[in-house]
Design a protein around this motif. Structure first.
Motif, PDB file in Angstrom:
ATOM      1  N   UNK A  63     -16.587  -2.965   1.920  1.00  0.00           N
ATOM      2  CA  UNK A  63     -16.989  -4.206   1.621  1.00  0.00           C
ATOM      3  C   UNK A  63     -15.921  -5.342   1.570  1.00  0.00           C
ATOM      4  N   UNK A  64     -15.989  -6.372   2.071  1.00  0.00           N
ATOM      5  CA  UNK A  64     -14.970  -7.424   2.314  1.00  0.00           C
ATOM      6  C   UNK A  64     -15.577  -8.741   1.687  1.00  0.00           C
ATOM      7  N   UNK A  65     -14.529  -9.310   0.972  1.00  0.00           N
ATOM      8  CA  UNK A  65     -15.209 -10.638   0.312  1.00  0.00           C
ATOM      9  C   UNK A  65     -14.235 -11.904   0.813  1.00  0.00           C
ATOM     10  N   UNK A  66     -14.914 -13.182   0.800  1.00  0.00           N
ATOM     11  CA  UNK A  66     -14.191 -14.105   1.237  1.00  0.00           C
ATOM     12  C   UNK A  66     -14.808 -15.370   0.646  1.00  0.00           C
ATOM     13  N   UNK A  67     -14.638 -16.717   0.676  1.00  0.00           N
ATOM     14  CA  UNK A  67     -14.873 -17.642  -0.148  1.00  0.00           C
ATOM     15  C   UNK A  67     -16.473 -18.287   0.288  1.00  0.00           C
ATOM     16  N   UNK A  68     -16.808 -19.245  -0.377  1.00  0.00           N
ATOM     17  CA  UNK A  68     -18.359 -19.877   0.178  1.00  0.00           C
ATOM     18  C   UNK A  68     -18.111 -21.366  -0.374  1.00  0.00           C
ATOM     19  N   UNK A  72     -13.166 -23.005   8.797  1.00  0.00           N
ATOM     20  CA  UNK A  72     -12.472 -22.990  10.096  1.00  0.00           C
ATOM     21  C   UNK A  72     -10.729 -23.351   9.739  1.00  0.00           C
ATOM     22  N   UNK A  73      -9.849 -22.767  10.303  1.00  0.00           N
ATOM     23  CA  UNK A  73      -9.954 -21.873  11.470  1.00  0.00           C
ATOM     24  C   UNK A  73     -10.093 -20.395  11.065  1.00  0.00           C
ATOM     25  N   UNK A  74     -10.425 -19.987   9.489  1.00  0.00           N
ATOM     26  CA  UNK A  74     -10.184 -18.955   8.900  1.00  0.00           C
ATOM     27  C   UNK A  74     -11.551 -18.111   9.428  1.00  0.00           C
ATOM     28  N   UNK A  75     -12.615 -18.888   9.114  1.00  0.00           N
ATOM     29  CA  UNK A  75     -14.042 -18.266   9.479  1.00  0.00           C
ATOM     30  C   UNK A  75     -14.824 -19.456  10.433  1.00  0.00           C
ATOM     31  N   UNK A  76     -15.343 -18.977  11.424  1.00  0.00           N
ATOM     32  CA  UNK A  76     -15.837 -19.857  12.317  1.00  0.00           C
ATOM     33  C   UNK A  76     -17.384 -20.011  11.712  1.00  0.00           C
ATOM     34  N   UNK A  77     -17.958 -21.301  11.516  1.00  0.00           N
ATOM     35  CA  UNK A  77     -19.224 -21.764  11.277  1.00  0.00           C
ATOM     36  C   UNK A  77     -19.624 -20.988   9.841  1.00  0.00           C
ATOM     37  N   UNK A  78     -18.657 -20.699   8.986  1.00  0.00           N
ATOM     38  CA  UNK A  78     -18.912 -20.223   7.785  1.00  0.00           C
ATOM     39  C   UNK A  78     -19.692 -18.841   8.094  1.00  0.00           C
ATOM     40  N   UNK A  79     -19.328 -17.980   8.817  1.00  0.00           N
ATOM     41  CA  UNK A  79     -20.179 -16.618   9.304  1.00  0.00           C
ATOM     42  C   UNK A  79     -18.977 -15.615   9.320  1.00  0.00           C
ATOM     43  N   UNK A  80     -18.585 -15.139   8.274  1.00  0.00           N
ATOM     44  CA  UNK A  80     -17.334 -14.135   8.332  1.00  0.00           C
ATOM     45  C   UNK A  80     -18.131 -12.812   9.443  1.00  0.00           C
ATOM     46  N   UNK A  81     -19.224 -12.542   9.420  1.00  0.00           N
ATOM     47  CA  UNK A  81     -19.698 -11.125  10.263  1.00  0.00           C
ATOM     48  C   UNK A  81     -19.551 -11.647  11.602  1.00  0.00           C
ATOM     49  N   UNK A  82     -19.206 -12.633  11.983  1.00  0.00           N
ATOM     50  CA  UNK A  82     -19.122 -13.278  13.499  1.00  0.00           C
ATOM     51  C   UNK A  82     -17.739 -12.426  13.872  1.00  0.00           C
ATOM     52  N   UNK A 108     -19.208 -10.239   0.971  1.00  0.00           N
ATOM     53  CA  UNK A 108     -19.880 -10.817  -0.003  1.00  0.00           C
ATOM     54  C   UNK A 108     -18.986 -11.980  -0.207  1.00  0.00           C
ATOM     55  N   UNK A 109     -19.472 -12.804  -1.093  1.00  0.00           N
ATOM     56  CA  UNK A 109     -18.549 -14.135  -1.536  1.00  0.00           C
ATOM     57  C   UNK A 109     -18.190 -14.062  -2.841  1.00  0.00           C
ATOM     58  N   UNK A 110     -17.096 -14.788  -3.155  1.00  0.00           N
ATOM     59  CA  UNK A 110     -16.548 -14.979  -4.346  1.00  0.00           C
ATOM     60  C   UNK A 110     -15.887 -16.314  -4.504  1.00  0.00           C
ATOM     61  N   UNK A 111     -15.847 -16.948  -5.546  1.00  0.00           N
ATOM     62  CA  UNK A 111     -15.038 -18.073  -5.638  1.00  0.00           C
ATOM     63  C   UNK A 111     -13.541 -17.663  -5.624  1.00  0.00           C
ATOM     64  N   UNK A 112     -12.669 -18.687  -5.396  1.00  0.00           N
ATOM     65  CA  UNK A 112     -11.339 -18.578  -5.148  1.00  0.00           C
ATOM     66  C   UNK A 112     -10.478 -17.777  -6.598  1.00  0.00           C
ATOM     67  N   UNK A 113     -10.856 -18.494  -7.810  1.00  0.00           N
ATOM     68  CA  UNK A 113     -10.448 -17.984  -8.950  1.00  0.00           C
ATOM     69  C   UNK A 113     -11.067 -16.857  -9.480  1.00  0.00           C
ATOM     70  N   UNK A 114     -12.148 -16.486  -9.171  1.00  0.00           N
ATOM     71  CA  UNK A 114     -12.906 -15.376  -9.909  1.00  0.00           C
ATOM     72  C   UNK A 114     -12.241 -13.938  -9.177  1.00  0.00           C
ATOM     73  N   UNK A 115     -11.714 -14.020  -8.077  1.00  0.00           N
ATOM     74  CA  UNK A 115     -11.534 -12.864  -7.477  1.00  0.00           C
ATOM     75  C   UNK A 115     -10.159 -12.325  -7.944  1.00  0.00           C
ATOM     76  N   UNK A 116      -9.077 -13.330  -8.312  1.00  0.00           N
ATOM     77  CA  UNK A 116      -8.096 -13.019  -8.811  1.00  0.00           C
ATOM     78  C   UNK A 116      -7.652 -12.901 -10.386  1.00  0.00           C
ATOM     79  N   UNK A 117      -8.934 -12.671 -10.882  1.00  0.00           N
ATOM     80  CA  UNK A 117      -9.076 -12.539 -12.566  1.00  0.00           C
ATOM     81  C   UNK A 117      -9.074 -11.002 -12.779  1.00  0.00           C
TER      82      UNK A 117
END
Length: 297
Positions: A63-68, A72-82, A108-117
């Motif tokens: 299970x991998x998380x990223x932002x929502x 780009x250029x970190x994730x194309x078209x807001x679709x990390x599964x691509x 899964x998606x998280x906010x930037x701040x929530x993940x580092x709490x």
């Protein structure tokens, strides 16, 4: 037939029977003896697989998380599964190195701040340009760095910051960044504007503030700077890079739960991707922008 002949015949028959029984036992014994080692080998293999399986949040799934949204250029078209985009590509390369097929990866998606709490996580690792800092490392585990980048100041041609060529020339201007980021910290620690750093929820809000003239300049990491000024901001330009307090670029790491049992395995996998050139190839593919922005003094 004589009595002697009868006795000889009987003995011969008994001998033949003994030999036949022995032959049957010899034929059946190897089957039994062979079957047992095969079963033992299968059991040993199952035990080895169980020992080597990683302690992920969900068994058999990474299970991998990223932002929502993820940009780009970190994730194309807001679709990390691509698998398209720098961090999406890194994630799938790392998953493969850890032994997970693409279909065994869940996002899964998280906010930037929530993940580092501090506290339990619903992901195995999270990547959304997290700079490794001592303060954050008190709450979470960081992997080895997977990218290093300086911060950069961007603006547009109509802004008062367009002609700035030094940090001193930026200090009287209004400078903003997404809150909780090292970009925001860089404004306070390096530029030190007289009006203070202007905080925004995310880069989209900060970019809108720049486009509408609420701020004179925006600080983001350098790859984002090249993208925003080249694609999204009309007449966008890069004022320059911020070298950092000791001249060391920010280093990005994967975020894991504090004392995660996965941290060592993730680090070993990242090191393998570094050693075989995979990480450099992914970086060149997605972040190979011109790195010629001047360093502001």
């Amino acid at each position: 037939m004589s009595t002697l002949s009868k006795r000889v015949g009987a003995l011969a028959g008994a001998s033949a029977l003994v030999l036949a029984l022995a032959a049957c036992q010899a034929d059946s014994a190897p089957e039994s003896e062979t079957a047992e080692p095969e079963e033992a080998a299968e059991e040993a293999t199952d035990a080895t697989d169980a020992e080597e399986s990683l302690p992920t949040v969900t068994d058999g799934v990474l299970t991998i998380a990223t932002g929502e949204p993820a940009y780009f250029p970190y994730v194309l078209d807001d679709d990390p599964s691509s698998g398209e985009g720098f961090e999406s590509a890194v994630a799938y390369a790392l998953a493969e190195e850890l032994g997970f097929a693409p279909e065994d990866v869940e996002w899964v998606r998280t906010t930037f701040e929530a993940a580092i709490q501090p506290g339990p996580k619903n992901f195995d690792f999270n990547l959304q340009q997290y700079t490794i800092t001592e303060e954050r490392a008190e709450n979470v585990d960081f992997s080895l760095p997977y990218y290093s980048t300086p911060q950069a100041v961007i603006t547009n041609a109509s802004s008062a910051a367009a002609e700035a060529s030094s940090i001193a020339e930026l200090q009287e201007l209004i400078i903003g960044a997404a809150t909780g980021t090292t970009s925001f910290q860089a404004i306070e620690a390096i530029i030190e504007p007289t009006s203070g750093a202007q905080a925004f929820n995310d880069n989209d809000a900060a970019k809108l503030a720049l486009e509408t003239g609420q701020i004179d300049a925006l600080v983001v990491d350098l790859p984002t700077a090249f993208y925003l000024t080249g694609v999204e901001i009309t007449d966008g330009l890069i004022v320059g890079q911020l070298a950092g307090e000791v001249g060391v670029p920010d280093q990005w790491g994967l975020v894991l739960e504090k004392d995660s049992p996965l941290t060592d395995s993730v680090n070993q996998a990242l090191q393998a991707l570094t050693d075989d050139g995979t990480l450099a190839e992914i970086t060149d593919t997605w972040l190979g922008a011109d790195q010629s922005a001047p360093v502001l003094q």
